[in-house]
Write a protein that holds these residues in place. Structure first.
Motif, PDB file in Angstrom:
ATOM      1  N   UNK A 272       0.837  -1.203   0.000  1.00 42.14           N
ATOM      2  CA  UNK A 272       0.000   0.000   0.000  1.00 42.14           C
ATOM      3  C   UNK A 272       0.870   1.251   0.000  1.00 42.14           C
ATOM      4  N   UNK A 273       1.937   1.239   0.796  1.00 42.24           N
ATOM      5  CA  UNK A 273       2.824   2.401   0.896  1.00 42.24           C
ATOM      6  C   UNK A 273       3.523   2.683  -0.431  1.00 42.24           C
ATOM      7  N   UNK A 274       4.001   1.627  -1.088  1.00 38.52           N
ATOM      8  CA  UNK A 274       4.649   1.805  -2.393  1.00 38.52           C
ATOM      9  C   UNK A 274       3.673   2.410  -3.396  1.00 38.52           C
ATOM     10  N   UNK A 275       2.445   1.905  -3.374  1.00 36.24           N
ATOM     11  CA  UNK A 275       1.417   2.420  -4.280  1.00 36.24           C
ATOM     12  C   UNK A 275       1.112   3.887  -3.983  1.00 36.24           C
ATOM     13  N   UNK A 276       0.964   4.205  -2.698  1.00 36.13           N
ATOM     14  CA  UNK A 276       0.646   5.582  -2.308  1.00 36.13           C
ATOM     15  C   UNK A 276       1.767   6.540  -2.695  1.00 36.13           C
ATOM     16  N   UNK A 277       2.999   6.150  -2.432  1.00 30.57           N
ATOM     17  CA  UNK A 277       4.148   6.987  -2.782  1.00 30.57           C
ATOM     18  C   UNK A 277       4.248   7.173  -4.291  1.00 30.57           C
ATOM     19  N   UNK A 278       3.875   6.144  -5.035  1.00 28.98           N
ATOM     20  CA  UNK A 278       3.917   6.237  -6.510  1.00 28.98           C
ATOM     21  C   UNK A 278       2.969   7.326  -7.010  1.00 28.98           C
ATOM     22  N   UNK A 279       1.807   7.423  -6.387  1.00 36.89           N
ATOM     23  CA  UNK A 279       0.792   8.379  -6.847  1.00 36.89           C
ATOM     24  C   UNK A 279       0.949   9.779  -6.242  1.00 36.89           C
ATOM     25  N   UNK A 280       1.696   9.871  -5.140  1.00 34.98           N
ATOM     26  CA  UNK A 280       1.792  11.156  -4.436  1.00 34.98           C
ATOM     27  C   UNK A 280       2.526  12.220  -5.256  1.00 34.98           C
ATOM     28  N   UNK A 281       2.056  13.463  -5.180  1.00 36.19           N
ATOM     29  CA  UNK A 281       2.759  14.579  -5.833  1.00 36.19           C
ATOM     30  C   UNK A 281       3.951  15.022  -4.989  1.00 36.19           C
ATOM     31  N   UNK A 282       5.018  14.227  -4.992  1.00 32.99           N
ATOM     32  CA  UNK A 282       6.200  14.526  -4.180  1.00 32.99           C
ATOM     33  C   UNK A 282       7.157  15.462  -4.919  1.00 32.99           C
ATOM     34  N   UNK A 283       7.936  16.255  -4.194  1.00 32.59           N
ATOM     35  CA  UNK A 283       8.890  17.185  -4.842  1.00 32.59           C
ATOM     36  C   UNK A 283      10.153  16.462  -5.311  1.00 32.59           C
ATOM     37  N   UNK A 284       9.970  15.468  -6.166  1.00 30.51           N
ATOM     38  CA  UNK A 284      11.082  14.690  -6.719  1.00 30.51           C
ATOM     39  C   UNK A 284      10.886  14.565  -8.224  1.00 30.51           C
ATOM     40  N   UNK A 285      11.972  14.489  -8.990  1.00 31.67           N
ATOM     41  CA  UNK A 285      11.815  14.210 -10.417  1.00 31.67           C
ATOM     42  C   UNK A 285      11.089  12.884 -10.602  1.00 31.67           C
TER      43      UNK A 285
END
Length: 321
Positions: A272-285
């Motif tokens: 679930x965490x991997x999926x959430x991080x994949x979709x999150x608008x994070x300040x990373x390229x």
């Protein structure tokens, strides 16, 4: 330079402790995929594909616990590549508009289904046939999408915020888990490598049908992007959940307390965490974020494969029932 191996060793040791063994797991991708670059005959491929039937399932005594070395999946990917090239040529060179839908579906299938064949090879028990795997991939994949759509009726997601990404991940991984659990029960899966394969089949089906839908909305360019992303998304996340579920269940019937076991909860939370991080608008390229998350998913899966091979040895030694 020295901190990376230590970090990796610490991570694999922690993950491996959740499977019941407190030691690091060596990550040796070069050895694992060494057979990919060697010549193999069609007879060898056919021998792999006929496994899993009533007459071709090996006994536990003959099941290999050696490090897995899948190779057939790359040949399947090559066939997909050739087919896609012909369809693309027909569409763009000869303006064959009727090839458009075929190009979308074959492109959506290519990487997820090829990854599924890799997990089919990794299941050294050879107790689930390619016919069953294909049924789980197709019917289970569609069913997991349908289950997810049903769960989406209870939430209203407008924009992809951090909270929305978490909700999406919970909904979609839960939707897949429901179908994974159904097929684990239906096939009476009892080995970790079985769960890895069943979870991968559901995840691959989900990925393929979802990608085909995206292509209808965003055009053909999204197919290449999602093909690359497929290396570490739904197929891998489903494999993690499936392996963890069967690892906890073992030879016992699937019950409510299986889903409450800390070992399953930890691995499912990782998916679930991997999926959430994949979709999150994070300040990373985007490329960097995707690369990191794909690598992490592979590390988790490799630890579970190691646990599956260890399970074979423990069964032979009578340490497990």
């Amino acid at each position: 330079m020295s901190s990376s191996p230590n970090l990796l060793d610490s991570a694999t040791a922690q993950l491996n402790s959740w499977t019941g063994q407190r030691r690091k797991v060596p990550i040796q991708l070069g050895s694992m995929f060494s057979q990919v670059f060697k010549t193999h005959t069609e007879a060898e491929a056919e021998t792999l594909f006929i496994g899993g039937t009533e007459k071709t399932t090996p006994t536990l005594a003959t099941v290999s616990d050696s490090p897995v070395q899948p190779w057939l999946f790359t040949r399947v990917l090559t066939v997909f590549g050739l087919t896609i090239a012909i369809l693309a040529g027909s569409l763009f060179i000869f303006n064959g508009e009727k090839m458009y839908n075929g190009l979308i579906f074959m492109s959506a299938l290519a990487v997820p289904f090829s990854l599924l064949i890799m997990f089919f090879e990794i299941n050294t028990f050879r107790n689930i046939s390619i016919f069953k795997v294909t049924k789980i991939f197709m019917v289970g994949g569609v069913a997991s999408v349908l289950t997810t759509m049903g769960l989406y009726q209870f939430v209203n997601i407008q924009n992809m915020t951090i909270v929305a990404a978490i909700l999406v991940a919970i909904i979609e991984e839960t939707g897949k888990l429901v179908i994974i659990a159904y097929y684990v029960k239906r096939t009476q899966a009892r080995f970790i490598l079985n769960g890895l394969l069943i979870g991968a089949a559901i995840g691959a089906g989900f990925a393929a049908f979802e990608t085909a839908g995206y292509a209808q909305d965003y055009g053909l360019w999204v197919l290449l992007l999602r093909a690359i992303d497929s290396l570490g998304t739904h197929t891998m996340w489903g494999a993690i959940s499936g392996a963890a579920l069967v690892m906890v269940k073992g030879a016992h019937p699937l019950a409510a307390n299986t889903f409450q076991d800390g070992r399953f909860v930890r691995f499912f939370a990782l998916a679930v965490s991997l999926h959430a991080l994949w979709d999150m608008p994070l300040p990373l390229p985007s490329l960097l974020k995707s690369g990191i998350l794909i690598a992490v998913a592979w590390v988790i899966v490799l630890v579970l494969i190691n646990a599956g091979l260890r399970e074979i040895r423990e069964l032979r030694e009578g340490k497990l029932t």
